[in-house]
Design an enzyme around this catalytic site. Structure first.
Site, PDB file in Angstrom:
ATOM      1  N   GLU A 281       0.749  -1.160  -0.028  1.00 31.79           N
ATOM      2  CA  GLU A 281      -0.010  -0.251  -0.105  1.00 31.79           C
ATOM      3  C   GLU A 281       0.838   1.512   0.072  1.00 31.79           C
ATOM      4  O   GLU A 281       0.316   2.109  -0.610  1.00 31.79           O
ATOM      5  CB  GLU A 281      -0.916   0.051   1.157  1.00 31.79           C
ATOM      6  CG  GLU A 281      -2.281   1.092   1.043  1.00 31.79           C
ATOM      7  CD  GLU A 281      -3.462   0.742   1.855  1.00 31.79           C
ATOM      8  OE1 GLU A 281      -3.470  -0.592   2.142  1.00 31.79           O
ATOM      9  OE2 GLU A 281      -3.993   1.508   2.326  1.00 31.79           O
ATOM     10  N   GLU A 284       1.832   1.715  -3.414  1.00 33.24           N
ATOM     11  CA  GLU A 284       0.813   2.002  -4.296  1.00 33.24           C
ATOM     12  C   GLU A 284       0.709   3.499  -4.286  1.00 33.24           C
ATOM     13  O   GLU A 284       0.508   4.427  -5.090  1.00 33.24           O
ATOM     14  CB  GLU A 284      -0.234   1.371  -3.743  1.00 33.24           C
ATOM     15  CG  GLU A 284      -1.756   1.845  -4.784  1.00 33.24           C
ATOM     16  CD  GLU A 284      -2.963   0.904  -4.132  1.00 33.24           C
ATOM     17  OE1 GLU A 284      -2.920   0.298  -3.295  1.00 33.24           O
ATOM     18  OE2 GLU A 284      -3.965   1.293  -4.984  1.00 33.24           O
ATOM     19  N   CYS A 301      -8.221  -1.745   4.297  1.00 39.61           N
ATOM     20  CA  CYS A 301      -8.160  -3.017   5.360  1.00 39.61           C
ATOM     21  C   CYS A 301      -9.394  -3.471   5.952  1.00 39.61           C
ATOM     22  O   CYS A 301      -9.291  -4.631   6.590  1.00 39.61           O
ATOM     23  CB  CYS A 301      -7.052  -2.649   6.541  1.00 39.61           C
ATOM     24  SG  CYS A 301      -5.432  -2.148   5.862  1.00 39.61           S
ATOM     25  N   SER A 321      -7.637   1.835  -2.176  1.00 45.26           N
ATOM     26  CA  SER A 321      -6.591   1.082  -2.511  1.00 45.26           C
ATOM     27  C   SER A 321      -6.856  -0.412  -2.977  1.00 45.26           C
ATOM     28  O   SER A 321      -7.788  -1.064  -2.469  1.00 45.26           O
ATOM     29  CB  SER A 321      -5.651   0.675  -1.175  1.00 45.26           C
ATOM     30  OG  SER A 321      -4.731  -0.157  -1.310  1.00 45.26           O
ATOM     31  N   LYS A 360     -15.148  -9.456   8.653  1.00 43.94           N
ATOM     32  CA  LYS A 360     -14.122 -10.400   8.180  1.00 43.94           C
ATOM     33  C   LYS A 360     -14.754 -11.651   7.716  1.00 43.94           C
ATOM     34  O   LYS A 360     -13.981 -12.282   6.836  1.00 43.94           O
ATOM     35  CB  LYS A 360     -12.927 -10.766   9.357  1.00 43.94           C
ATOM     36  CG  LYS A 360     -11.938  -9.285   9.452  1.00 43.94           C
ATOM     37  CD  LYS A 360     -11.171  -9.291   8.383  1.00 43.94           C
ATOM     38  CE  LYS A 360     -10.425  -7.768   8.482  1.00 43.94           C
ATOM     39  NZ  LYS A 360      -9.645  -7.355   7.209  1.00 43.94           N
ATOM     40  N   GLU A 363     -15.788 -10.799   4.361  1.00 38.88           N
ATOM     41  CA  GLU A 363     -14.588 -10.484   3.482  1.00 38.88           C
ATOM     42  C   GLU A 363     -14.101 -11.959   2.982  1.00 38.88           C
ATOM     43  O   GLU A 363     -13.733 -12.075   1.835  1.00 38.88           O
ATOM     44  CB  GLU A 363     -13.776  -9.778   4.121  1.00 38.88           C
ATOM     45  CG  GLU A 363     -12.376  -9.487   3.253  1.00 38.88           C
ATOM     46  CD  GLU A 363     -11.301  -8.780   4.056  1.00 38.88           C
ATOM     47  OE1 GLU A 363     -10.966  -7.673   3.500  1.00 38.88           O
ATOM     48  OE2 GLU A 363     -11.035  -9.184   5.072  1.00 38.88           O
ATOM     49  N   GLU A 368     -14.131 -13.155  -4.985  1.00 33.44           N
ATOM     50  CA  GLU A 368     -12.849 -12.745  -5.796  1.00 33.44           C
ATOM     51  C   GLU A 368     -11.525 -12.890  -5.002  1.00 33.44           C
ATOM     52  O   GLU A 368     -10.568 -12.878  -5.521  1.00 33.44           O
ATOM     53  CB  GLU A 368     -13.021 -11.211  -6.215  1.00 33.44           C
ATOM     54  CG  GLU A 368     -12.827 -10.207  -5.163  1.00 33.44           C
ATOM     55  CD  GLU A 368     -14.373  -9.978  -4.640  1.00 33.44           C
ATOM     56  OE1 GLU A 368     -15.316 -10.600  -4.642  1.00 33.44           O
ATOM     57  OE2 GLU A 368     -14.521  -8.663  -3.886  1.00 33.44           O
ATOM     58  N   CYS A 505      -9.777  -1.412  14.964  1.00 30.47           N
ATOM     59  CA  CYS A 505     -10.165  -2.666  15.339  1.00 30.47           C
ATOM     60  C   CYS A 505     -10.391  -2.950  16.929  1.00 30.47           C
ATOM     61  O   CYS A 505     -10.799  -4.032  17.273  1.00 30.47           O
ATOM     62  CB  CYS A 505      -9.049  -3.710  14.568  1.00 30.47           C
ATOM     63  SG  CYS A 505      -8.903  -3.397  12.974  1.00 30.47           S
TER      64      CYS A 505
END
Lengths: 583, 123, 503
Positions: A281, A284, A301, A321, A360, A363, A368, A505
């Site tokens: 990142e 990036e 994230c 990102s 999560k 996710e 994908e 978190c």
């Protein structure tokens, strides 16, 4: 200075600021008034009628949680009338509750149960019909069971006001009222971001994470499977709470020991992948900054935030990102690099992640997320699920010796640890970006401007003459403020960190749940975040690019950040989602 | 409609409207008023109104103003129809259906015959 | 007054039904054309507004309303002038005037009558209120189920705007005021002022605790006054004729008049406006014409589902806010439902409670679950399944709900039950202990029997029985099979020989 007001509660005089409520004034005197729907600063609606008090001159009993103090007010919190009314109300709530306490996920951590004990409820005088309940377990993250719901609306306020997501509301009315998505849809069919803040607010077991522990038990018992576990940065400062340690107690090495005792073949650390994320990142960001790419770059994230963006700010998806989150990067690396290195067939590698997060789970199931040919992560568990597995296995974290994580995917830096608190990703990225750009050593690694619980934090960082404007937002209603500015062209940020949950978190929706009373007395996010920064301070290496295991990974396998392999394994893209699932 | 800007202007509008309602200087005029509140309409006052309108048209009756009013509170006897003429006491007919409405036009409005049995009773 | 040969009246305004009334709020209803602003003006409409705007300060307007002693006609009876004073004193440039036209009590329709029959009276009053408290905008929250009222209100607003009686610089002064409609969707609880405000704001219509009161924090957090239609309808008259005039009508603590919607077992059902202090008896017998079919009066329910039942022994009671409360009922919005000897008081209590229970918003447990439990108990009593101790259970629940419910709806919901227990406890006991409904109304507790001596064996009852529960040889006494009987009353209605007994 605010005007002070003097009133009498139960015969005792007290002076409080004029904006106080009677409930706050009573607390100052050490008088406990029972509450149920009250969640300080989040849900102050006077609905549950538990905190009622007698006020001299008032006809009906008053909800002290919303009642403003006034000079000379005389309040009685403990008269026979008040006690009887509270008992009747609680009995009524219980009469419409399924009362399956021993099998409830919130057994012994339930505010309704506690209140029944405190108010000395011995029988229910008014049994009767129960409302038609809904059980919604279609969401991969959150389960709703309205047979346990007491309609306190704490979840509704968390969803609407804290997160500005607003997908659950009271539906229908009177006895048929249920908290649900519009048109009684499932959470899986609406713009729920799976953040789990509703669960954190729920005083009972009406909202809970989707329990995936059985899948992990089954994998652990399967001799064919090489079961590895990764644990997120925030778990090491929260799991101890479930085992009688103080709020935010650091249990990093006991956590490693506990996971090993559960039977995982390897005990790894998401922090490793967090360092990897910074490499990708950070690169990036520099690429976008130096080559005229789309700015501001927004971190990716936090899966709750990503889904929020897909539903609510699709026009900003190109700013997000392309990096996968550390959880997913870990899985992708485990099933490629690690499999190759160890010679284990990736088909047999079973990746379990321990996350502070319910999103999560969603996710991990994203279609994908399978660039290695296998789903990156097989099961994502919350802190609470891990705690339940450990208890079931008779493992008391507080009594374990300190052990280390396994190599190589268990090696990490202080920069990774701070991912667990709001501002941490930004700070970790700045540490690395600075050194990559300037090729000089960063003298002060601590970026205090981006730390702390203020909703939106802004800072300008001088990176070798380039002024980099950064913003950090946590909690989606704060994120909205930043995103609206970006959308309307009112901000010139270069880099934005967004964490879905308040506090980041450490305040995730999969973390140990505190009662409203505990939350009033202590900001658990602050306590956990302090520990996170202590973990960072005590790490020998505090910058991601200095992680030797990461360096080896690039040398042996990936090549360079944003390289071809990285692109395939560690990056992804996101798509606009409708507000309602119209299927 | 002109804007009313002062008390005096309001009084002028008032006096003019009053005179019109009292049919001052219009000895041959008739006002027919049908109770068209929800209760009246529920009892069929809408049909009553239409029947009167139709009957007036059919018989070419002139100098009649057909108006509506709200509910006077006597739900029991709806639909109610008032016949008002200058220098004559107001007459209220009760439970006026379409048939009665047509006869009221014919007998009372045209021929000046009051239909005793349909008048509001002494309650 | 001219009386016809057969004792008939000429006009409705000549009847004693009308003449025994004192019509202030309803002064124009049924007399003027509500769709023509000039007819309102012809009856001194907008004169009060002209007078206030050109001759009085806002405080003088409030003082007049205060001095009149007018109290809210929609429920609690709070002094209107004080409400206005609070809102006038509250800090803020933006203030609102709201009209509660969400009339929801079963059987009450006085607000509808004013909205449909005299909409300008409301417009004028709200504009006066706006002037008094310093508001520039007002909202009328009217039920969508009142389409004619909505239509006439819209028409009236546009006419008033054309005449400059709403809008900028009314009567050439600095005062500007405009009105807008908001349509409710039929939730009874939206008649509660904080729920009503939430609904106008586009939120779920449910109440919030007070304080803060709307006078300080109302619509969109701004100082707001909310009065109901009937309250407003009094205002122009008070300002035009003066507080002294108004104060002479009614009693010491309940000034003026009150509109009642009389219904149920009464000869003249309808809408009447009477001076406060008029004895109940006068309303029921002199205006209402007494009980039909020679039946005996049993009770009258006032205050709608939030009120209570008042028994025959209290018929001499003057109608006032406080007397009604002492009797366990309330003024409410003015529903008045008369019951005769055939009405079962347990069943009546169940009816009203089932209404409030259905209309509970669901926010607080005492109302949401408590009224449900009370209803369940009442239901089993009327089915003959009542248990010893059920009356006490009802009383304890009722007491707690009254004390702890969030809003007025919940706090008053137990009133019909408490008042019927208070005055008709013997009926409850008969249901519970003897499994008997003294009024012969609760189906589960009545039985039908053929009196053999009187039965001629004509077979008519057997023929009309929809379930074939009656059998017998021709010309022989018939019998009813109680297992099959569904208590539809057909045989009882049909028998020409009074041979069927209900017990």
């Amino acid at each position: 200075m605010e005007k002070m007001v003097s009133l009498t509660i139960d015969g005792q005089k007290v002076e409080v600021p004029s904006s106080s409520t009677v409930l706050e004034a009573a607390k100052k005197l050490g008088i406990k008034i029972p509450t149920l729907c009250y969640l300080k600063d989040i849900n102050e609606i006077g609905a549950c009628r538990m905190c009622i008090v007698e006020v001299k001159g008032a006809k009906a009993l008053q909800a002290s949680c919303m009642l403003p103090v006034s000079d000379g007010m005389e309040v009685i919190t403990n008269s026979p009338k008040v006690r009887e009314s509270r008992k009747v109300t609680l009995e009524l709530l219980l009469s419409d509750h399924n009362m399956e306490c021993p099998t409830c996920v919130r057994n012994l951590n339930c505010e309704l149960q506690t209140l029944a004990e405190e108010l000395n409820i011995k029988s229910i005088r008014y049994p009767g019909e129960k409302h038609a309940a809904r059980y919604d377990d279609f969401s991969p993250s959150i389960v709703r069971d309205t047979s346990k719901c007491i309609l306190c609306r704490r979840c509704v306020s968390a969803c609407h006001d804290v997160q500005s997501v607003g997908v659950i509301s009271p539906n229908h009315r009177g006895f048929n009222t249920v908290v649900a998505p519009a048109f009684d849809k499932s959470l899986a069919e609406v713009a729920c971001v799976n953040c789990g803040q509703c669960i954190m607010a729920c005083p009972v077991g009406a909202l809970k994470e989707k329990d995936d522990t059985d899948k992990v038990w089954a994998a652990l018992a399967d001799p064919e499977k090489h079961v590895i576990v990764q644990t997120a940065p925030a778990i090491r400062v929260s799991l101890g709470e479930e085992f009688g340690e103080g709020r935010g107690a650091i249990v990093t090495n006991k956590l490693a020991a506990a996971l090993r005792r559960l039977g995982f073949d390897k005990v790894f650390d998401t922090d490793f992948a967090a360092d990897l994320t910074i490499m990708e990142e950070g690169s990036e960001f520099l690429d976008r900054l130096q080559n005229g790419g789309k700015l501001p770059l927004i971190t990716s994230c936090s899966p709750g935030w990503v889904k929020f963006c897909e539903h609510n700010y699709p026009e900003l998806l190109d700013n997000v990102s392309t990096c996968k989150s550390p959880q997913q990067m870990f899985g992708a690396i485990a099933k490629s690099y690690y499999a190759e290195k160890t010679g284990i067939d990736p088909a047999n590698i079973f990746v379990v992640s321990i996350m502070p997060c319910t999103a999560k789970k969603f996710e991990a199931k994203r279609p994908e997320m399978n660039s290695s040919g296998y789903q990156d992560v097989d099961v994502a568990l919350t802190t609470r699920e891990l705690s339940r597995m450990l208890k079931e296995a008779g493992i008391d974290v507080s009594k374990l010796p300190d052990e280390e994580f396994d190599e190589p995917l268990g090696i990490s830096t202080g920069a990774a640890a701070i991912f667990g608190a709001t501002g941490g990703v930004m700070e970790a990225a700045l540490r690395t970006v600075y050194e990559i750009v300037t090729k000089k050593e960063l003298e002060k690694v601590d970026f205090h401007d981006v730390r702390g619980l203020e909703g939106v934090k802004e800072a300008t960082v001088d990176v070798d003459g380039i002024k980099v404007n950064v913003a950090v937002a946590h909690g989606l209603s704060n994120a909205r403020k930043v995103l609206d500015k970006v959308k309307n062209g009112e901000a010139d940020y270069h880099f934005i960190e967004i964490m879905c949950c308040p506090g980041g978190c450490v305040g995730g929706g999969g973390q140990p749940i505190l009662s409203a009373d505990e939350r009033w007395d202590l900001d658990y996010r602050e306590a956990r975040a302090e520990s996170i920064y202590e973990v960072d301070r005590n790490m020998p290496i505090r910058k991601s690019h200095e992680n030797p295991a990461i360096q080896a990974l690039y040398k042996e396998y990936l090549g360079k950040p944003l390289g071809e392999k990285s692109h395939k394994l560690l990056h992804t893209h996101y798509n606009e989602r409708p507000y309602f699932d119209t299927k | 409609m002109a804007v009313i800007n002062t008390m005096e202007e309001l009084k002028k509008v008032r006096d003019k409207a009053k005179a019109a309602l009292n049919m001052e200087g219009e000895a041959n005029k008739t006002r027919i008023v049908v109770g068209l509140g929800t209760c009246g309409i529920a009892s069929g006052a809408g049909h009553t109104m239409k029947a009167i309108e139709d009957e007036l048209k059919k018989r070419n009756v002139e100098n009649v103003e057909l108006e509506l009013t709200g509910c006077i509170g006597f739900c029991e006897f709806e639909p109610l129809v008032d016949i008002i003429r200058p220098n004559q006491p107001k007459v209220t007919y009760i439970k006026v259906d379409e048939e009665k409405a047509r006869q009221i036009v014919e007998k009372h409005v045209i021929n000046n015959e009051i239909i005793d049995e349909w008048i509001v009773p002494n309650i | 007054m001219e009386i016809n040969s057969d004792g008939r009246m000429r006009a409705i305004t000549d009847t004693s039904f009308y003449k025994n009334q004192t019509r202030i709020a309803l002064r124009n209803c049924g007399l003027i054309n509500p769709e023509v602003i000039e007819e309102y003006i012809a009856n001194d409409g907008y004169m009060a507004l002209a007078k206030a705007l050109t001759e009085m300060t806002p405080q003088e307007v409030i003082d007049e309303v205060l001095a009149s002693g007018l109290r809210g006609r929609g429920g609690g009876g709070f002094p209107t002038g004080r409400k206005w004073q609070f809102a006038a004193d509250a800090k803020g440039d933006i203030k609102y005037v709201v009209c509660n036209a969400d009339e929801g009590d079963p059987g009450a329709f006085m607000d509808r009558s004013v909205l449909e029959g005299d909409p300008h009276s409301l417009l004028e009053a709200m504009t006066l209120a706006g002037y008094a408290i310093g508001a520039q905008e007002g909202y009328i929250y009217v039920r969508a189920e009142y389409p004619i009222a909505v239509k006439r209100l819209n028409l009236a607003i546009s006419q008033a705007r054309e005449r400059g009686l709403l809008g900028k610089n009314i009567f050439g002064t600095d005062f500007s005021f405009d009105l807008f409609l908001r349509l409710g969707s039929g939730a009874f609880v939206c008649g509660e002022e904080t729920a009503l405000l939430a609904s106008i704001e586009g939120k779920r219509g449910e109440p919030r605790p007070r304080p803060p009161f709307p006078a300080n924090k109302g619509l969109w957090g701004k100082p707001t006054i909310i009065n109901n239609v009937e309250t407003y309808a009094n205002i122009p008259v008070i300002l035009l004729k003066g507080a002294d005039w108004f104060g002479k009508i009614g009693t010491e603590k309940s000034k003026g008049t009150k509109v009642f919607a009389i219904g149920g077992k009464i000869n003249n059902t309808g809408l009447v406006e009477i001076a406060m202090g008029t004895p109940l008896k006068e309303v029921i017998y002199d205006i209402g014409g007494g009980i039909p079919n020679g039946k005996k009066f049993k009770a009258v329910q006032t205050g709608g589902p939030s009120g209570g039942c008042i028994p025959a022994e209290l018929l001499d009671m003057p109608i006032e806010y406080d007397t009604l409360i002492q009797a366990g009922s309330m003024m409410g919005s003015g529903g008045m439902i008369v019951m005769d000897e055939d009405n079962c008081m347990v069943d009546i209590a169940k009816f009203f409670l089932s209404f409030t229970q259905e209309e509970s918003c669901g926010k607080c447990p005492p109302c949401r679950i408590g009224t449900k439990r009370m209803l369940e108990i009442l239901d089993r009593i009327t089915k003959g399944e009542g248990k010893e101790g059920d009356i006490e259970l009802l009383e304890s629940l009722a007491k707690s709900i009254k004390a702890s419910a969030l809003c007025g709806l919940g706090q008053t919901a137990p009133n019909p039950v408490l008042s019927t227990i208070r005055y008709f406890r013997d009926e409850y006991e008969a249901h519970i202990k003897e499994k008997r409904c003294p009024a012969g109304s609760c189906k589960a507790l009545i039985h039908y029997e053929i009196i053999a001596d009187k039965c001629k064996g004509c077979g008519l009852c057997a023929k009309v029985c929809p379930v074939g529960a009656i059998s017998g040889e021709k010309k022989q006494p018939h019998v009813i099979d109680k297992e099959k009987c569904i208590k539809c009353n057909s045989c009882f209605d049909r028998c020409r020989f009074d041979a069927i007994r209900k017990y």
